[in-house]
Design a protein around this motif. Structure first.
Motif, PDB file in Angstrom:
ATOM      1  N   PRO A   2       0.798  -1.216   0.000  1.00 37.90           N
ATOM      2  CA  PRO A   2       0.000   0.000   0.000  1.00 37.90           C
ATOM      3  C   PRO A   2       0.831   1.267   0.000  1.00 37.90           C
ATOM      4  CG  PRO A   2       0.061  -0.934   2.193  1.00 37.90           C
ATOM      5  CD  PRO A   2       0.865  -1.854   1.317  1.00 37.90           C
ATOM      6  N   SER A   3       0.143   2.361  -0.161  1.00 34.72           N
ATOM      7  CA  SER A   3       0.636   3.733  -0.042  1.00 34.72           C
ATOM      8  C   SER A   3       1.459   4.212  -1.226  1.00 34.72           C
ATOM      9  CB  SER A   3       1.369   3.971   1.290  1.00 34.72           C
ATOM     10  OG  SER A   3       2.687   3.499   1.277  1.00 34.72           O
ATOM     11  N   ARG A  51      -7.119 -10.367  -1.298  1.00 33.20           N
ATOM     12  CA  ARG A  51      -6.376  -9.398  -0.474  1.00 33.20           C
ATOM     13  C   ARG A  51      -6.614  -9.637   1.021  1.00 33.20           C
ATOM     14  NH1 ARG A  51      -5.217  -8.541  -5.165  1.00 33.20           N
ATOM     15  NH2 ARG A  51      -4.620  -6.564  -6.089  1.00 33.20           N
ATOM     16  N   LEU A  52      -6.969 -10.870   1.380  1.00 32.17           N
ATOM     17  CA  LEU A  52      -7.180 -11.167   2.796  1.00 32.17           C
ATOM     18  C   LEU A  52      -5.837 -11.267   3.500  1.00 32.17           C
ATOM     19  CD1 LEU A  52     -10.068 -13.746   2.673  1.00 32.17           C
ATOM     20  CD2 LEU A  52     -10.126 -11.461   3.657  1.00 32.17           C
ATOM     21  N   VAL A  53      -4.909 -11.877   2.820  1.00 32.66           N
ATOM     22  CA  VAL A  53      -3.543 -11.877   3.331  1.00 32.66           C
ATOM     23  C   VAL A  53      -2.688 -11.422   2.168  1.00 32.66           C
ATOM     24  CG1 VAL A  53      -3.740 -13.656   5.069  1.00 32.66           C
ATOM     25  CG2 VAL A  53      -3.356 -14.295   2.713  1.00 32.66           C
ATOM     26  N   VAL A  98      10.366  -9.761   0.050  1.00 34.96           N
ATOM     27  CA  VAL A  98       9.581  -8.750   0.750  1.00 34.96           C
ATOM     28  C   VAL A  98       8.220  -9.345   1.134  1.00 34.96           C
ATOM     29  CG1 VAL A  98       8.432  -6.521   0.476  1.00 34.96           C
ATOM     30  CG2 VAL A  98      10.729  -6.855  -0.422  1.00 34.96           C
ATOM     31  N   TYR A  99       7.826  -9.147   2.394  1.00 38.16           N
ATOM     32  CA  TYR A  99       6.583  -9.734   2.900  1.00 38.16           C
ATOM     33  C   TYR A  99       5.711  -8.709   3.605  1.00 38.16           C
ATOM     34  CZ  TYR A  99       8.332 -14.368   1.951  1.00 38.16           C
ATOM     35  OH  TYR A  99       8.783 -15.483   1.313  1.00 38.16           O
ATOM     36  N   GLY A 100       4.426  -9.057   3.741  1.00 36.01           N
ATOM     37  CA  GLY A 100       3.501  -8.247   4.534  1.00 36.01           C
ATOM     38  C   GLY A 100       3.065  -9.031   5.758  1.00 36.01           C
ATOM     39  N   VAL A 101       1.903  -9.668   5.654  1.00 34.20           N
ATOM     40  CA  VAL A 101       1.373 -10.480   6.747  1.00 34.20           C
ATOM     41  C   VAL A 101       1.126 -11.873   6.193  1.00 34.20           C
ATOM     42  CG1 VAL A 101      -0.563 -10.777   8.321  1.00 34.20           C
ATOM     43  CG2 VAL A 101       0.303  -8.489   7.850  1.00 34.20           C
ATOM     44  N   MET A 102       1.579 -12.903   6.897  1.00 36.46           N
ATOM     45  CA  MET A 102       1.514 -14.253   6.331  1.00 36.46           C
ATOM     46  C   MET A 102       0.653 -15.191   7.173  1.00 36.46           C
ATOM     47  SD  MET A 102       4.668 -16.577   5.078  1.00 36.46           S
ATOM     48  CE  MET A 102       4.528 -18.339   4.860  1.00 36.46           C
ATOM     49  N   ASP A 103      -0.168 -15.968   6.466  1.00 35.58           N
ATOM     50  CA  ASP A 103      -0.941 -17.027   7.104  1.00 35.58           C
ATOM     51  C   ASP A 103      -0.222 -18.358   6.943  1.00 35.58           C
ATOM     52  OD1 ASP A 103      -2.905 -15.488   8.088  1.00 35.58           O
ATOM     53  OD2 ASP A 103      -4.435 -16.041   6.621  1.00 35.58           O
ATOM     54  N   LYS A 104      -0.632 -19.328   7.733  1.00 34.78           N
ATOM     55  CA  LYS A 104      -0.050 -20.670   7.670  1.00 34.78           C
ATOM     56  C   LYS A 104       1.478 -20.592   7.774  1.00 34.78           C
ATOM     57  CE  LYS A 104      -3.929 -22.662   7.346  1.00 34.78           C
ATOM     58  NZ  LYS A 104      -4.325 -21.488   8.175  1.00 34.78           N
TER      59      LYS A 104
END
Lengths: 245, 408, 389
Positions: C50-51, C284-286, C311-317
């Motif tokens: 984002p941004s 865009r949930l994760v 580069v990462y944001g928020v990770m599931d599992k």
């Protein structure tokens, strides 16, 4: 707010309002541009926050609405929307001695630059200053402050003189940080918003995120100026947004 | 003999089971004089660690007297008073030789199973599911111990059971949690969780030179224990953690953060709820990593996240972006107990560490189900239960020797 | 001047924008001679980071010639040919003084807005979202470089532009990733991804003493590059059902001592795990798909190191249980280029590091949108598109 998702929760909805009030009017094209940039940025963050809320909402459907109510009331309570007193405390660590920082704060006319993102300051002498701040609705508030206490290398505190619509006081503390980290600087601003429409607008702007951003920015600007001799800026930053002008 | 066995999710009970026998020439049988309930036993109780079977004997913190040794045991003698580290080390593989005993290549009898889950199998652990070998645990009157010469540490005379029992797990675990922070003189360390491991992490952080330790929990009686050890208490139900930490550290954040909570941490807000709902299903997400998420967000840039808390599976909404952009280091692992026993024993002998301060309850083995209950629900100001396998059951206690009791 | 601008998700355009000016006393204005695409640009082009704002000038891997210098600039002067790391660093704060330049406290004008995302704000990165400062990027004819004395590194005589260009980002990022692995004699390092950063990480691992390097990707031409230019052993994951089993065999059942993830949030993979991630990410949930990272976590040996450059944001599992039970160390960062550039330039001068082969395709700035299209789709064996504005 859930500590794990700092943008989560309804408190985020304050951001847009907050930014509207937070941003400097500024006269130059550059600051207008920066204001717009920050507004849009705030919108982006807001969207992120709302997305988290809907994610949480799904889980909520499973578990029932009672907890939502508790969550909402807890958060609005935290934001302090009902009170008419706004106080913000923020800290930053700066790689200089407390004595240097104290001197820098008191002498040399740096305050107008440090606070330049939200207030125009004219220092009339070492202890007195005139502040002008823009608030929502195109109006501005101004007041005079006087230093009421100063202890070299330790603290400076000031308060507004009688007669302003927005009585306020502030203080900055300096104390040594551990190791080679320098000095911990704590800035506390305290506003007493007035009544009436302007008062309500000011109260909204002064609660929650706005002052936190203002105070946080002021500290960062102070730190950058002291440590590097300049404040990072996007002034005259090339972009295709300005190309139509 | 009597032993505390797993009887299904949220059910443990004391049953009479066959006595252990020597199976390998390097085994020793220990008559257990003291044993304890560990926070990670609660993960087993709650059913979050897979591969438990009805009848498995729990317990991985125990000590006692050697009563029988296999024919190849050289150093350990019958009559020795010993502590038994929870990870089992063969003493010979590359990992044991590099002091990484919880990663031993040879002690996990069910290595194949663990390899499927983790890629490579960690060491065997007493009383901790079939994933780590399925070995009978130490909440019993006797236990079979493996590779006795490489695992049993003889205790000098003059030290009580209470003083040395926790060398089997939680004291070295707290110590490694602090050591993994790479503490520099004057550093600020934040510790999530003021259970036994968290408290030992606090003690160790000070021993290793931390200038300041901030202890985070929600139970005032546990925060008071932390404060008594010199830590600054922070109740996360009363203060927003990130902001509170910033205010207390001059805006920098703690230099390192320890997650001494692990997979069943409690969280606030909507994210917390989603996790709890998902975890209840046991399928969507096995771990509730609130403390870990908060640790990643609240540690300073370039700082270290140390994770002694136990995790079994997967976590959701892990802020990897924050981890990466803040250039963090994460260090974790089951504790390499053997590496730390000698130096910690020395600290105890010198009086620099008093592990007995965390003990809140002394119970007979028969009362163990009650112990699990109060420990899990934080009742009666429970911090740590020490069990005596030979004490007579107290009059009027709810649990009988063979009667199972729901610990939930 | 002309510049390549982000105008929306998957919408890049070349625009005329105002020339940059000296604003602060430590600024220089650089005439860009070369600038290149980076895999991390794809994250905001695709809308996962984002941004970004319409009209932002993008690009953060570049070199050029100093055109003008501010009053306080001491070490560089007009006419100097320099290469500049992507992150802006002041050199004065605690982080810069501890060689953690991308964490600089004093260069991000939007620090307060970024802070809630990370807890504490990082330094600024050129042309990479407003959360990272909002400074105009390098896919332009000119560019303002703040704190020039810290960021501008003189290019030694005799090195061509394309030999130096990648020392701006791909090389220091890869080198740092290998440095994180604390490589010991005999170590085997596995690297996921054979883009610019992945290839540089492989080469750096060998420079730092690794015994063997194993590269994992799905593009034959990139894998060939890893073999031919570096000497890596390679695995094409699209052609094998089980990368883990192959790594297991290649390492005598031990697993690689360290694994480097040079892929990041848009990792491709196979199987149901990938489909789940892809679906969640599309919604865009994760933000992260994370196949490469999960595989690396499973593959690395017990007690080993995981070095995360993607580069990462928020990770599931996220397999935190595997990390815990195997006792891994996880390290990650945005590049601290100012720390690594001197030794990288030394390697370049000695001929031990020549990344010019990454520059497979050249474009004029006007072809920017097409270049990114080809870069994203890896058309025609394109590894890095290079602009000469």
């Amino acid at each position: 707010m859930d500590v794990g998702s700092p943008l989560g929760g309804p408190a985020t909805s304050g951001i847009a309002d907050a930014l509207k009030g937070a941003l400097p009017g500024g006269t130059g094209k550059a600051s207008q541009e920066q204001r717009r940039v920050t507004l849009i940025l705030g919108g982006v963050l807001l969207t992120l926050g709302l997305r988290r809320v809907s994610f949480g909402g799904a889980a909520l459907a499973l578990a029932g609405g009672a907890l939502l109510y508790r969550e909402l009331s807890r958060q609005s309570g935290q934001a302090g929307a009902e009170t008419h007193m706004a106080e913000v405390t923020r800290s930053i660590t700066i790689g200089k001695s407390a004595a240097e920082l104290y001197r820098f704060w008191r002498e040399g006319g740096h305050l107008p630059r440090v606070m330049g993102h939200f207030a125009e300051i004219t220092e009339t002498d070492m202890d007195q200053a005139h502040w002008t701040v823009r608030v929502p609705g195109g109006r501005s508030l101004s007041w005079d402050t006087r230093v009421v206490e100063s202890r070299p290398g330790e603290l400076v505190s000031w308060q507004s003189l009688p007669g302003t619509e927005l009585p306020n006081r502030g203080e900055v503390h300096f104390r040594p940080a551990p190791g080679d980290r320098g000095t911990e600087v704590t800035l506390r601003l305290h506003f007493q918003p007035p009544g009436g429409t302007l008062g309500a607008a000011a109260a909204r702007a002064l609660n929650g995120l706005v002052p936190s951003l203002l105070v946080g920015d002021a500290l960062r600007r102070f730190k950058s100026l002291v440590e590097t001799g300049e404040i990072p800026t996007l002034d005259r930053n090339p972009s295709a947004r300005a190309s139509t002008a | 003999m009597k032993a505390l066995v797993w009887q299904g999710v949220n059910r443990v009970g004391v049953e009479t089971v066959p006595d252990p026998t020597i199976l390998q020439p390097t085994d020793a049988i220990v008559r257990i004089t003291s044993t304890a309930i560990c926070g990670s036993d609660l993960h087993l109780l709650d059913g979050y660690i897979p591969t438990m079977v009805h009848g498995d004997i729990l317990g991985h913190e125990f000590m006692g007297e050697v009563v029988e040794v296999g024919r190849e045991v050289r150093k350990v003698k019958v009559g020795d008073r010993v502590i038994v580290p929870f990870p089992i080390a063969c003493g010979h593989c590359w990992f044991c030789q590099h002091d990484l005993t919880s990663l031993c290549d040879n002690s996990n009898a069910n290595a194949k199973l663990a390899e499927k889950m983790f890629g490579y199998a960690p060491s065997g652990i007493y009383g901790y599911s079939h994933l780590t070998g399925g070995y009978a645990g130490g909440q019993a009157q006797f236990a079979r111990t493996l590779y006795a010469d490489d695992n049993l540490f003889k205790i000098p005379g003059g030290l009580t059971d209470d003083q040395v029992l926790f060398l089997t797990d939680i004291l070295p675990t707290g110590y490694m949690g602090a050591l993994n922070c790479d503490i520099q003189a004057g550093d600020t360390v934040a510790v999530y969780g003021c259970g036994p491991v968290g408290l030992f992490t606090i003690m160790s952080a000070f021993l290793l030179g931390a200038g300041r330790v901030i202890a985070i929990d929600r139970f005032p009686y546990r925060l008071a224990k932390a404060a008594a050890l010199g830590a600054d208490p922070l109740n996360y139900e009363q203060e927003e953690v990130l902001e509170a930490l910033k205010l207390r550290t001059g805006g920098r954040g703690p230099d390192s953060v320890v997650d001494a909570v692990g997979m069943e941490s409690h969280g606030l807000g909507l994210g917390g709820l989603a996790d709890a709902v998902k975890q209840t299903t046991r399928v969507l997400e096995s771990d509730r990593p609130h403390a870990l998420r908060s640790a990643i967000i609240s540690v300073r840039k370039g700082g270290t996240v140390s994770v002694p808390g136990v995790f079994g599976g997967f976590g959701d909404k892990i802020p990897l972006g924050a981890f990466m952009n803040k250039a963090l280091t994460m260090r974790t692992g089951q504790t390499h107990v053997h590496r730390f026993v000698p130096r910690l024993l020395e600290h105890i002998v010198k009086g620099e560490i008093d592990p007995t301060v965390i003990i809140s309850h002394r119970l007979s083995l028969d009362e163990a189900p009650h112990g699990y209950h109060i420990f899990k629900h934080k009742e009666d100001h429970c911090v740590k239960c020490v069990l005596d396998p030979w004490a007579a059951p107290r009059q009027g206690n709810a649990s009988g020797t063979s009667k199972a009791m729901g610990a939930d | 001047m002309r510049a390549l601008c982000w105008e929306g998700v998957n919408d890049l355009r070349v625009q005329t924008v105002p020339d940059p000016e000296i604003v602060n006393p430590h600024d220089v204005i650089l005439r860009i001679t070369m600038s290149t695409t980076c895999g991390s640009d794809l994250h905001f082009i695709d809308g996962y980071v984002p941004s970004m704002l319409p009209g932002d000038v993008i690009g953060h891997e570049f070199m050029g010639v100093v055109e003008d210098a501010g009053s306080e600039v001491k070490k560089v002067k007009k006419g100097d040919r320099v290469v500049v790391p992507s992150f802006v660093a002041c050199g004065d704060c605690w982080y810069c003084q501890h060689d953690l330049y991308s964490l600089c406290d004093n260069t991000n004008p939007n620090a307060e807005v970024q802070a809630p995302l990370l807890g504490y704000p990082t330094g600024a990165c050129f042309g990479y979202t407003h959360a990272f400062g909002g400074y105009a990027g390098s896919h332009a004819q000119y560019m303002r470089v703040p704190h020039a004395d810290v960021g501008c590194f003189q290019v030694p005589e005799g090195l061509r532009d394309e030999q130096v260009l990648f020392l701006s980002d791909a090389a220091p990022t890869g080198y740092m990733g290998a440095d994180f692995c604390d490589i010991q004699p005999g170590d085997i390092v596995a690297v996921w991804g054979c883009g610019g950063v992945g290839l540089m990480a492989q080469q750096s691992a060998l420079l730092l003493g690794a015994e063997r390097v194993i590269a994992i990707d799905r593009f034959p031409e990139r894998l060939k590059m890893a073999r031919d230019h570096i000497g890596s052993e390679t695995i094409n994951y699209a052609e094998t059902p089980d990368v883990l089993a192959i790594l297991h065999e290649m390492t005598g059942g031990r697993g690689p001592d360290a694994c480097i993830d040079a892929v990041g949030m848009e990792a491709h993979g196979t199987g149901p795990g990938y489909l789940y991630d892809k679906a969640m990410q599309t919604l865009r949930l994760v933000t992260d798909r994370g196949q490469a990272l999960r595989q690396a976590i499973m593959a690395v040996r017990k007690g080993g190191t995981l070095s995360v450059l993607g580069v990462y944001g928020v990770m599931d599992k996220f397999p935190i249980g595997v990390i815990m039970n195997k006792g891994l160390t996880v390290r990650s960062a945005q590049q601290h280029g100012q720390h690594y550039l001197p030794r990288l330039l030394e390697h370049a001068v000695k001929g031990e590091l020549d990344p010019s082969y990454l520059a497979t395709h050249r474009f004029s700035l006007e072809d920017g949108p097409r270049a990114y299209q080809m870069f994203k789709n890896k058309e025609d064996g394109l590894v890095r598109a290079v602009f000469t504005p």
